[in-house]
Design a protein around this motif. Structure first.
Motif, PDB file in Angstrom:
ATOM      1  N   THR A 272       0.813  -1.221   0.000  1.00 13.85           N
ATOM      2  CA  THR A 272       0.000   0.000   0.000  1.00 13.85           C
ATOM      3  C   THR A 272       0.839   1.261   0.000  1.00 13.85           C
ATOM      4  O   THR A 272       0.308   2.361  -0.209  1.00 13.85           O
ATOM      5  N   THR A 273       2.158   1.131   0.234  1.00 12.44           N
ATOM      6  CA  THR A 273       3.006   2.324   0.233  1.00 12.44           C
ATOM      7  C   THR A 273       3.355   2.764  -1.185  1.00 12.44           C
ATOM      8  O   THR A 273       3.969   3.819  -1.378  1.00 12.44           O
ATOM      9  N   ALA A 274       2.963   1.964  -2.171  1.00 11.09           N
ATOM     10  CA  ALA A 274       3.274   2.308  -3.565  1.00 11.09           C
ATOM     11  C   ALA A 274       2.252   3.270  -4.149  1.00 11.09           C
ATOM     12  O   ALA A 274       2.303   3.581  -5.337  1.00 11.09           O
ATOM     13  N   TRP A 275       1.340   3.768  -3.309  1.00 12.95           N
ATOM     14  CA  TRP A 275       0.292   4.670  -3.783  1.00 12.95           C
ATOM     15  C   TRP A 275       0.389   5.992  -3.035  1.00 12.95           C
ATOM     16  O   TRP A 275       0.717   6.024  -1.850  1.00 12.95           O
ATOM     17  N   CYS A 276       0.058   7.066  -3.709  1.00 12.28           N
ATOM     18  CA  CYS A 276       0.069   8.390  -3.069  1.00 12.28           C
ATOM     19  C   CYS A 276      -1.274   9.068  -3.309  1.00 12.28           C
ATOM     20  O   CYS A 276      -1.928   8.843  -4.335  1.00 12.28           O
ATOM     21  N   LEU A 277      -1.677   9.903  -2.349  1.00 13.09           N
ATOM     22  CA  LEU A 277      -2.956  10.594  -2.436  1.00 13.09           C
ATOM     23  C   LEU A 277      -2.864  11.730  -3.447  1.00 13.09           C
ATOM     24  O   LEU A 277      -2.045  12.638  -3.315  1.00 13.09           O
ATOM     25  N   ALA A 278      -3.727  11.675  -4.462  1.00 16.70           N
ATOM     26  CA  ALA A 278      -3.688  12.685  -5.524  1.00 16.70           C
ATOM     27  C   ALA A 278      -4.793  13.718  -5.387  1.00 16.70           C
ATOM     28  O   ALA A 278      -4.725  14.791  -5.995  1.00 16.70           O
ATOM     29  N   GLY A 279      -5.803  13.443  -4.596  1.00 14.49           N
ATOM     30  CA  GLY A 279      -6.889  14.406  -4.446  1.00 14.49           C
ATOM     31  C   GLY A 279      -7.999  13.848  -3.575  1.00 14.49           C
ATOM     32  O   GLY A 279      -8.078  12.650  -3.317  1.00 14.49           O
ATOM     33  N   THR A 280      -8.852  14.735  -3.093  1.00 11.76           N
ATOM     34  CA  THR A 280      -9.990  14.338  -2.263  1.00 11.76           C
ATOM     35  C   THR A 280     -11.216  15.138  -2.673  1.00 11.76           C
ATOM     36  O   THR A 280     -11.104  16.221  -3.274  1.00 11.76           O
ATOM     37  N   HIS A 281     -12.375  14.577  -2.374  1.00 10.39           N
ATOM     38  CA  HIS A 281     -13.625  15.309  -2.583  1.00 10.39           C
ATOM     39  C   HIS A 281     -14.575  14.929  -1.455  1.00 10.39           C
ATOM     40  O   HIS A 281     -14.791  13.748  -1.190  1.00 10.39           O
ATOM     41  N   THR A 282     -15.132  15.942  -0.780  1.00  9.83           N
ATOM     42  CA  THR A 282     -16.039  15.715   0.351  1.00  9.83           C
ATOM     43  C   THR A 282     -17.471  16.035  -0.061  1.00  9.83           C
ATOM     44  O   THR A 282     -17.746  17.114  -0.601  1.00  9.83           O
ATOM     45  N   PHE A 283     -18.390  15.106   0.222  1.00 11.44           N
ATOM     46  CA  PHE A 283     -19.805  15.311  -0.070  1.00 11.44           C
ATOM     47  C   PHE A 283     -20.502  15.930   1.145  1.00 11.44           C
ATOM     48  O   PHE A 283     -19.986  15.894   2.271  1.00 11.44           O
TER      49      PHE A 283
END
Length: 300
Positions: A272-283
């Motif tokens: 799971t460390t091979a992924w990085c957060l690219a964006g978020t969206h809150t409803f």
């Protein structure tokens, strides 16, 4: 069941109590002694309770538990009242007539029992009425009418129940139709490619060479139209794709609910460390979409 069925059952109860009210009035207005009136009222209360148990239908439409015994007891109370209070009991035999129609199978036997009850009321009426026509009026105008009316309101509740079930079934059928239409559309667009994926699935799953797996899947998933291939849910498939570095983007929907248990999102061995957060969206409801991208682009 819905509110319409509950309302229909309430109507059946109200109508039953309404018909029994006339029986109580007849008992109180009779010339019997106070003890006889008390006995008559007790018999009528028991008859009404048995009728409600036997004839106000459950949501599943089944006959009540031990209905043979409660129907027999209802017949005994009806016969006792008809014998002891022949001049005032005539309408109350309709409760038994309705119960016979609702509980006895087959229908021909039920209607035969109904006719026997009406005949019994007619013979009892001959003892307290001056003419045959008066006795026939008690049998038809009271016993038969009350029996058919109570039978009718009970069957009306059954009809409401069946209509609610039909409405639910139609809604389910419409949902199924839409799902089938979506499945057909999905099959038309990527079905052939999915068949190729399934055909090569074991080889893909067992391979230890991610570039070779990616090339094989890319060939299997080739379609005439360019576009993204989306996977909704399917944890095993997603874990397999992550393991072989075949995902370009991973969207996680995070809901503000604590479950406390359930399936794990990532299987053992998934980095799971091979992924990085690219964006978020809150409803507005509090749910958050987390958009992850590979830390390094998958090998071509």
């Amino acid at each position: 069941m819905g509110s319409a069925f509950r309302l229909a059952r309430l109507v059946a109860v109200v109508v039953s109590v309404g018909f029994s009210y006339g029986g109580f009035i007849g008992i109180f207005r009779s010339g019997d002694t106070a003890g006889q009136k008390a006995l008559g009222c007790g018999l009528l209360v028991g008859l009404l309770l048995l009728h409600l148990y036997n004839c106000v239908r459950a949501a599943d439409g089944r006959r009540p538990t031990a209905w043979q015994w409660t129907l027999a007891l209802q017949a005994v109370l009806t016969g006792a009242g008809l014998h002891l209070f022949a001049s005032t009991w005539y309408g109350n035999t309709g409760f038994l007539a309705a119960a016979v129609l609702l509980l006895i199978r087959p229908a021909a036997l039920a209607w035969a029992g109904f006719a026997v009850i009406v005949l019994a009321q007619f013979l009892s009426g001959l003892e307290v009425r001056p003419t045959v026509w008066d006795a026939a009026y008690l049998a038809v105008g009271h016993t038969a009418f009350v029996g058919l009316a109570l039978y009718g309101v009970a069957r009306f509740a059954d009809l409401v129940r069946d209509m609610e079930r039909t409405r639910t079934a139609l809604a389910d059928a419409e949902v199924t139709r839409e799902r089938l239409a979506f499945a057909q559309l999905l099959n038309e667009r990527v079905g052939t490619s999915i068949e190729e994926v399934v055909r090569h699935g074991d080889a893909v799953r067992e391979s230890s060479d991610p570039p070779a797996v990616r090339e094989r899947l890319s060939a299997s998933l080739a379609t005439e139209d360019d576009g993204d291939l989306l996977v909704y849910g399917s944890g095993e498939l997603v874990n397999c794709l992550i393991k072989h570095e075949l995902l370009d983007e991973l969207k996680l929907f995070l809901h503000p609910v604590v479950v406390g248990k359930g399936k794990r999102l990532f299987a053992d061995g998934i980095d799971t460390t091979a992924w990085c957060l690219a964006g978020t969206h809150t409803f507005s409801g509090g749910a958050v979409v987390l958009d992850y991208r590979p830390a390094q682009p998958p090998a071509a």
